[in-house]
Write a protein that holds these residues in place. Structure first.
Motif: not given
Length: 151
Positions: A45-47, A50-54, A64-69, A137-140
């Motif tokens: 699930g975490c992979t 992370a790949c969705d955000f990537r 204009g946003a930054e993503v932080i995991g 769903e998180h990235k969406k």
């Protein structure tokens, strides 16, 4: 659920995947942030998350946003995870769950650390919270919130 919409995020400093200290104050006041907490590097699930955000990272940057995991994995584990999957965003090691506790994130499914995503405006105010074990769903949700913020 952790922090509520309308509250300010706590200030924190954590090691990044290079072992350098990263302070959230470096970005506050400059750009919106997407901070997502996840259970463990390399789990299915975490992979996926992370790949969705990537895969949408350029969309976040365009807004204009930054993503932080953030997870409890070590900086070395983050470095390997980031390299393996080509993750272009910041990964922070919260080994003692200090920041997870500051954000008031509860465990889900017995002892599994909770999966929670926050969208934060430039001022450090939470404008979206999403808590779900459904990693895809998180990235969406984060992208949709940023898009509506920029209208």
């Amino acid at each position: 659920m952790g922090l509520k919409v309308g509250t300010k995020i706590p200030l924190f400093t954590l090691p990044d995947s290079n072992g350098n200290n990263f302070s959230i104050q470096e970005l506050l006041g400059k750009k919106p942030l997407v901070i997502y907490f996840y259970p463990k590097n390399n789990s299915p699930g975490c992979t996926t998350e992370a790949c969705d955000f990537r895969d949408s990272y350029e969309d976040f940057v365009a807004l204009g946003a930054e993503v932080i995991g953030i997870s409890a994995d070590s900086a070395k584990s983050h470095a390997r995870f980031g390299a393996k999957y080509g993750l272009p965003f910041i990964l922070l090691s919260d080994k003692h769950n200090t920041v997870r506790k500051l954000f008031k994130i509860k465990n889900s499914l017995l002892l599994l650390p909770g999966r929670e995503t926050y969208v934060i405006d430039k001022t450090g105010t939470v404008i979206m919270v999403f808590n779900s074990i459904n990693a895809s769903e998180h990235k969406k949700r984060a992208l949709k919130t940023l898009l509506s913020m920029n209208k």
